[in-house]
Write an enzyme that holds these catalytic residues in place. Structure first.
Site, PDB file in Angstrom:
ATOM      1  N   ASP A   8       0.953  -1.065   0.176  1.00  0.00           N
ATOM      2  CA  ASP A   8      -0.325  -0.170  -0.274  1.00  0.00           C
ATOM      3  C   ASP A   8       0.603   1.243  -0.415  1.00  0.00           C
ATOM      4  O   ASP A   8       2.182   1.273   0.145  1.00  0.00           O
ATOM      5  CB  ASP A   8      -1.149  -0.432   1.068  1.00  0.00           C
ATOM      6  CG  ASP A   8      -0.501  -0.070   2.374  1.00  0.00           C
ATOM      7  OD1 ASP A   8       1.276   0.563   2.671  1.00  0.00           O
ATOM      8  OD2 ASP A   8      -1.592   0.122   3.542  1.00  0.00           O
ATOM      9  N   CYS A  65       2.202  -3.324   4.242  1.00  0.00           N
ATOM     10  CA  CYS A  65       2.037  -2.076   4.688  1.00  0.00           C
ATOM     11  C   CYS A  65       2.394  -1.104   5.960  1.00  0.00           C
ATOM     12  O   CYS A  65       3.274  -1.742   6.080  1.00  0.00           O
ATOM     13  CB  CYS A  65       0.106  -2.462   4.681  1.00  0.00           C
ATOM     14  SG  CYS A  65      -0.387  -3.825   5.803  1.00  0.00           S
ATOM     15  N   THR A  67       0.967  -1.594   9.437  1.00  0.00           N
ATOM     16  CA  THR A  67       2.105  -2.499   9.800  1.00  0.00           C
ATOM     17  C   THR A  67       1.833  -3.939  10.216  1.00  0.00           C
ATOM     18  O   THR A  67       2.417  -4.657  10.522  1.00  0.00           O
ATOM     19  CB  THR A  67       0.027  -2.687  10.879  1.00  0.00           C
ATOM     20  OG1 THR A  67      -0.961  -3.096  10.231  1.00  0.00           O
ATOM     21  CG2 THR A  67       0.229  -1.561  11.744  1.00  0.00           C
ATOM     22  N   HIS A  98       8.526 -23.227  10.221  1.00  0.00           N
ATOM     23  CA  HIS A  98       7.108 -23.584  10.586  1.00  0.00           C
ATOM     24  C   HIS A  98       6.140 -24.115   9.449  1.00  0.00           C
ATOM     25  O   HIS A  98       4.828 -24.685  10.530  1.00  0.00           O
ATOM     26  CB  HIS A  98       6.859 -23.779  12.201  1.00  0.00           C
ATOM     27  CG  HIS A  98       8.101 -24.092  13.134  1.00  0.00           C
ATOM     28  ND1 HIS A  98       8.046 -23.651  14.200  1.00  0.00           N
ATOM     29  CD2 HIS A  98       9.659 -24.173  13.198  1.00  0.00           C
ATOM     30  CE1 HIS A  98       9.024 -24.033  14.585  1.00  0.00           C
ATOM     31  NE2 HIS A  98      10.340 -24.506  14.657  1.00  0.00           N
ATOM     32  N   HIS A 133       5.209 -30.275  11.351  1.00  0.00           N
ATOM     33  CA  HIS A 133       4.751 -29.059  11.017  1.00  0.00           C
ATOM     34  C   HIS A 133       3.335 -29.476   9.786  1.00  0.00           C
ATOM     35  O   HIS A 133       2.378 -28.080  10.098  1.00  0.00           O
ATOM     36  CB  HIS A 133       5.637 -28.263  10.068  1.00  0.00           C
ATOM     37  CG  HIS A 133       7.198 -27.566  11.316  1.00  0.00           C
ATOM     38  ND1 HIS A 133       5.859 -26.858  12.889  1.00  0.00           N
ATOM     39  CD2 HIS A 133       8.372 -28.189  11.702  1.00  0.00           C
ATOM     40  CE1 HIS A 133       7.342 -26.517  13.564  1.00  0.00           C
ATOM     41  NE2 HIS A 133       8.333 -28.095  12.910  1.00  0.00           N
TER      42      HIS A 133
END
Length: 143
Positions: A8, A65, A67, A98, A133
């Site tokens: 973004d 972006c 966060t 993982h 995993h």
């Protein structure tokens, strides 16, 4: 390797630098935008990136972006996507080792560009460990 990438407005500067840097390392990059610092809606670039990875048009993806949360939430709505949010190299390693994340998401407002480079390289160089995993990934429902 072909890598889809998007951001973004908050991540556009890092995205543009990462494209140049990764192309110099021999990666083929597909840019899904944005290419502007003007405010925009991250789903407008996250959905096309996810579709490219799901269809095999890209081997994996990178999204940025402010966060990282909005991108990760949007990307993980797609059945074929396991997007992992990383803000350090060890987390970048673990989302691949993982969780076999096929899209790396980073929070551009909370890490340095140098850290973004280090996370990307750690993620790209890490192999999925499989075993227990894989058993856990198999329990993620696909609807």
């Amino acid at each position: 390797m072909k890598i889809a990438i998007c951001s973004d407005h908050a991540g556009v500067e890092y995205k543009q630098k990462l494209i140049n840097w990764l192309e110099k390392k021999g990666y083929e990059m597909i840019n899904f935008g944005t290419d502007s610092t003007e405010s925009m809606d991250y789903p407008d670039v996250a959905h096309p990136l996810a579709e490219a990875v799901e269809k095999g048009e890209a081997d994996c993806g990178i999204a940025l972006c402010g966060t990282g949360d909005g991108m990760a939430i949007t990307l993980n709505k797609h059945q074929g996507i396991r997007a992992g949010l990383a803000w350090g190299t060890e987390i970048g390693r673990l989302v691949k080792a993982h969780n076999n994340a096929n899209v790396l998401v980073m929070p551009a407002r909370f890490i340095s560009y140098r850290m973004a480079q280090q996370i990307v390289m750690k993620w790209l160089e890490t192999d999925f460990e499989g075993g227990r995993h894989q058993r856990r990934i198999d329990k993620i429902p696909i609807r």
